[in-house]
Design a protein around this motif. Structure first.
Motif, PDB file in Angstrom:
ATOM      1  N   SER A   1      22.452  31.314  40.179  1.00 42.25           N
ATOM      2  CA  SER A   1      22.619  30.871  41.561  1.00 42.25           C
ATOM      3  C   SER A   1      21.601  29.798  41.916  1.00 42.25           C
ATOM      4  N   CYS A   2      20.439  29.890  41.286  1.00 39.34           N
ATOM      5  CA  CYS A   2      19.393  28.901  41.518  1.00 39.34           C
ATOM      6  C   CYS A   2      19.867  27.530  41.052  1.00 39.34           C
ATOM      7  N   CYS A   3      20.507  27.499  39.882  1.00 36.87           N
ATOM      8  CA  CYS A   3      21.025  26.237  39.362  1.00 36.87           C
ATOM      9  C   CYS A   3      22.260  25.802  40.137  1.00 36.87           C
ATOM     10  N   GLU A   4      23.068  26.767  40.516  1.00 29.47           N
ATOM     11  CA  GLU A   4      24.225  26.472  41.361  1.00 29.47           C
ATOM     12  C   GLU A   4      23.771  25.767  42.648  1.00 29.47           C
ATOM     13  N   PHE A   5      22.675  26.282  43.195  1.00 28.82           N
ATOM     14  CA  PHE A   5      22.123  25.667  44.412  1.00 28.82           C
ATOM     15  C   PHE A   5      21.694  24.226  44.142  1.00 28.82           C
ATOM     16  N   ALA A   6      20.973  24.040  43.036  1.00 31.32           N
ATOM     17  CA  ALA A   6      20.462  22.704  42.719  1.00 31.32           C
ATOM     18  C   ALA A   6      21.590  21.705  42.510  1.00 31.32           C
ATOM     19  N   VAL A   7      22.720  22.200  42.029  1.00 28.65           N
ATOM     20  CA  VAL A   7      23.833  21.294  41.738  1.00 28.65           C
ATOM     21  C   VAL A   7      24.704  21.079  42.980  1.00 28.65           C
ATOM     22  N   SER A   8      25.151  22.176  43.578  1.00 29.05           N
ATOM     23  CA  SER A   8      26.130  22.020  44.653  1.00 29.05           C
ATOM     24  C   SER A   8      25.468  21.726  45.996  1.00 29.05           C
ATOM     25  N   HIS A   9      24.179  22.023  46.126  1.00 31.08           N
ATOM     26  CA  HIS A   9      23.441  21.628  47.327  1.00 31.08           C
ATOM     27  C   HIS A   9      22.328  20.667  46.936  1.00 31.08           C
ATOM     28  N   ARG A  10      22.723  19.684  46.147  1.00 29.26           N
ATOM     29  CA  ARG A  10      21.746  18.745  45.603  1.00 29.26           C
ATOM     30  C   ARG A  10      20.861  18.148  46.697  1.00 29.26           C
ATOM     31  N   ASP A  11      21.479  17.827  47.842  1.00 32.47           N
ATOM     32  CA  ASP A  11      20.727  17.230  48.937  1.00 32.47           C
ATOM     33  C   ASP A  11      19.649  18.190  49.451  1.00 32.47           C
ATOM     34  N   TYR A  12      20.065  19.412  49.715  1.00 36.69           N
ATOM     35  CA  TYR A  12      19.096  20.413  50.170  1.00 36.69           C
ATOM     36  C   TYR A  12      17.997  20.609  49.130  1.00 36.69           C
ATOM     37  N   PHE A  13      18.409  20.651  47.884  1.00 36.54           N
ATOM     38  CA  PHE A  13      17.449  20.869  46.807  1.00 36.54           C
ATOM     39  C   PHE A  13      16.371  19.786  46.809  1.00 36.54           C
ATOM     40  N   HIS A  14      16.781  18.558  47.018  1.00 36.52           N
ATOM     41  CA  HIS A  14      15.803  17.468  47.035  1.00 36.52           C
ATOM     42  C   HIS A  14      14.874  17.554  48.241  1.00 36.52           C
ATOM     43  N   VAL A  15      15.408  18.037  49.352  1.00 32.60           N
ATOM     44  CA  VAL A  15      14.554  18.189  50.533  1.00 32.60           C
ATOM     45  C   VAL A  15      13.458  19.214  50.254  1.00 32.60           C
ATOM     46  N   GLU A  16      13.838  20.282  49.578  1.00 35.25           N
ATOM     47  CA  GLU A  16      12.844  21.325  49.257  1.00 35.25           C
ATOM     48  C   GLU A  16      11.669  20.758  48.468  1.00 35.25           C
TER      49      GLU A  16
ATOM     50  N   PHE B   1      30.526  32.992  41.645  1.00 38.92           N
ATOM     51  CA  PHE B   1      30.604  31.578  41.999  1.00 38.92           C
ATOM     52  C   PHE B   1      31.863  30.937  41.432  1.00 38.92           C
ATOM     53  N   PRO B   2      33.008  31.335  41.944  1.00 38.71           N
ATOM     54  CA  PRO B   2      34.258  30.783  41.397  1.00 38.71           C
ATOM     55  C   PRO B   2      34.358  29.273  41.597  1.00 38.71           C
ATOM     56  N   ASP B   3      33.561  28.739  42.549  1.00 38.20           N
ATOM     57  CA  ASP B   3      33.674  27.307  42.819  1.00 38.20           C
ATOM     58  C   ASP B   3      32.668  26.462  42.043  1.00 38.20           C
ATOM     59  N   ALA B   4      31.846  27.109  41.224  1.00 46.18           N
ATOM     60  CA  ALA B   4      30.804  26.374  40.506  1.00 46.18           C
ATOM     61  C   ALA B   4      31.422  25.250  39.677  1.00 46.18           C
ATOM     62  N   GLN B   5      30.850  24.087  39.821  1.00 46.18           N
ATOM     63  CA  GLN B   5      31.420  22.914  39.156  1.00 46.18           C
ATOM     64  C   GLN B   5      30.763  22.603  37.827  1.00 46.18           C
ATOM     65  N   TRP B   6      29.476  22.919  37.751  1.00 45.58           N
ATOM     66  CA  TRP B   6      28.738  22.505  36.550  1.00 45.58           C
ATOM     67  C   TRP B   6      29.062  23.423  35.380  1.00 45.58           C
ATOM     68  N   LEU B   7      29.090  22.847  34.214  1.00 47.23           N
ATOM     69  CA  LEU B   7      29.384  23.594  32.999  1.00 47.23           C
ATOM     70  C   LEU B   7      28.146  23.615  32.134  1.00 47.23           C
ATOM     71  N   ASN B   8      27.794  24.788  31.691  1.00 51.48           N
ATOM     72  CA  ASN B   8      26.579  24.920  30.883  1.00 51.48           C
ATOM     73  C   ASN B   8      26.953  25.572  29.567  1.00 51.48           C
ATOM     74  N   ASN B   9      27.770  24.882  28.841  1.00 47.45           N
ATOM     75  CA  ASN B   9      28.292  25.456  27.601  1.00 47.45           C
ATOM     76  C   ASN B   9      27.331  25.278  26.442  1.00 47.45           C
ATOM     77  N   SER B  10      26.216  25.958  26.517  1.00 53.44           N
ATOM     78  CA  SER B  10      25.235  25.862  25.441  1.00 53.44           C
ATOM     79  C   SER B  10      25.441  26.999  24.460  1.00 53.44           C
TER      80      SER B  10
END
Lengths: 242, 242
Positions: free
Chosen positions: B97-112, B233-242
């Motif tokens: 969820s932390c990474c989900e936040f950084a990706v989908s709320h990129r703007d908020y993340f940068h403000v932090e 997070f069914p709406d998560a856009q980022w893929l982390n297929n490592s």
DNA sequence: AAACATATTGACGCACAGTCATTATTGGTG
DNA sequence: CACCAATAATGACTGTGCGTCAATATGTTT
């Protein structure tokens, strides 16, 4: 002619030194936002215009100070990398030097924090950015060399193939721990007493997480710390008697 | 009388919302230093004086935006904490969820990121500081609850007695990894490709370092990730297929 | 409708980064 | 030593933008 040009150059360097010296002092006292270049000019007993003969912008000046900080840090890392012992002890010496830097060069350490902001770098000149990258590279290679040795010697498990990943996790964790440890919010919530102990513990946790032998439970690292202090940093003031 | 007072209050709240909305947009576009309150006033179609009826200073406004960011983050954490699975899987959901936040709320993340600077907080009002602390506490407790469960259930070794230490190392490492991953210098030196993979790996390393079972080598966490994504997070856009 | 209370405004003061025309200094030359 | 470039240093000035507050507009009560 050529003689006087050399003297000029020396005087120029000396003056840049003077600017950086007082700049650091004021930056530390007032923070970046309240750093006043008129006051700095008064402090160095030159005009403001002269400052701008050395630095393109206020950011550029700050970056110059930060690069001095990083050079100092790289020097410490280099000294620490010479420590004789197992690879895990040697990386511990780097961790030690990192905290030594934060404590004994507290002012420089705080200046470094300012550069984490994204928008800071855009106004900096290419030369100063490169100079900064150079010192960053020195730090990186001090750490990287030890990690490579650990992979070769089998102190790190064989599935660890990319040393840079280990270096990254060490740097990221250490940086994050330093920052987190001075956030009032987190101090309260996590019961942080001093800013050093949690940093060093997290370094241990990360090394253990990578399976870096001997693990922190299998070795008396307090004794290693004592050796590091005695052999590398005899002047270290902070006591970490955990 | 009382009715109109309630309406007034509602209008006031709506306007504060409007300020925060446009403030976030401009803050993200221009950075803190170049955020222009005259422009913000124009954008919200109120005068600058009105902004100052809501926020004491520019820092105060920025902190207000950051607290919204943190509230959003706390919401994500709360959702993630409900994930059904082993404690290690549940803490992984938080990391996700932390990474989900950084990706989908990129703007908020940068403000932090802006709040990490030391000198930022001194001009902020007490109320806004407290409001921020409240949301920080919510984040902390989402994580802390899982750690406590892990200690009780034996997923964390018995010598781990202070949950807050584990929480601290997770927060510090995650924060540090996020910051480090966007430093151009480190991207180059450490061969960072995307900003998410190293963050998640370091979270794994730290959990392994604390001996949090099942260790990353003993369990198929890619499958867990798939479940987290599907269930939380069914709406998560980022893929982390490592 | 008038008097009062509250909300909103935007011109202004002020601090400070960065500039550049002016002044001072240096070093070479006859 | 006197003169003349060339170079170095200056600080008054400009523009920008945060924060203020007297003036104005809007709303409410009698």
């Amino acid at each position: 002619m050529s003689v006087s040009a050399i003297r000029k150059e020396r005087e120029r360097t000396a003056r840049e030194e003077l600017i950086l010296l007082h700049g650091r002092r004021l930056l530390l006292r007032d923070g970046y936002q309240n750093l006043n270049l008129d006051e700095l000019a008064r402090a160095i007993e030159y005009s403001k215009g002269t400052i701008y003969l050395h630095f393109a912008t206020k950011e550029d000046l700050t970056l110059g100070i930060a690069t001095r900080a990083l050079r100092e840090r790289a020097n410490l890392f280099q000294r620490a990398a010479l420590f004789k012992g197992s690879t895990r002890e040697r990386i511990r010496a780097i961790g030690f030097s990192c905290c030594e830097f934060a404590v004994s060069h507290r002012d420089y350490f705080h200046v470094e924090m300012m550069l984490k902001s994204v928008s800071f770098w855009e106004k900096a000149s290419t030369e100063r950015r490169q100079a900064h990258g150079l010192e960053a590279g020195r730090c990186f290679h001090s750490i990287s060399g030890i990690v490579e040795d650990a992979i070769r010697s089998g102190d790190l498990p064989s599935h660890v193939t990319r040393p840079a990943e280990v270096v990254f996790s060490l740097i990221a964790t250490t940086m994050g721990s330093h920052i987190a440890a001075i956030q009032p919010e987190l101090q309260l919530l996590c019961g942080i007493q001093d800013p050093i102990t949690p940093v060093r513990r997290n370094q241990d946790i990360v090394c253990d997480g990578w399976g870096w032998k001997p693990l922190s439970g299998d070795w008396n690292y307090a004794a290693t710390d004592a050796r590091i202090r005695a052999e590398i940093f005899p002047d270290a003031q902070w006591l970490n008697n955990s």
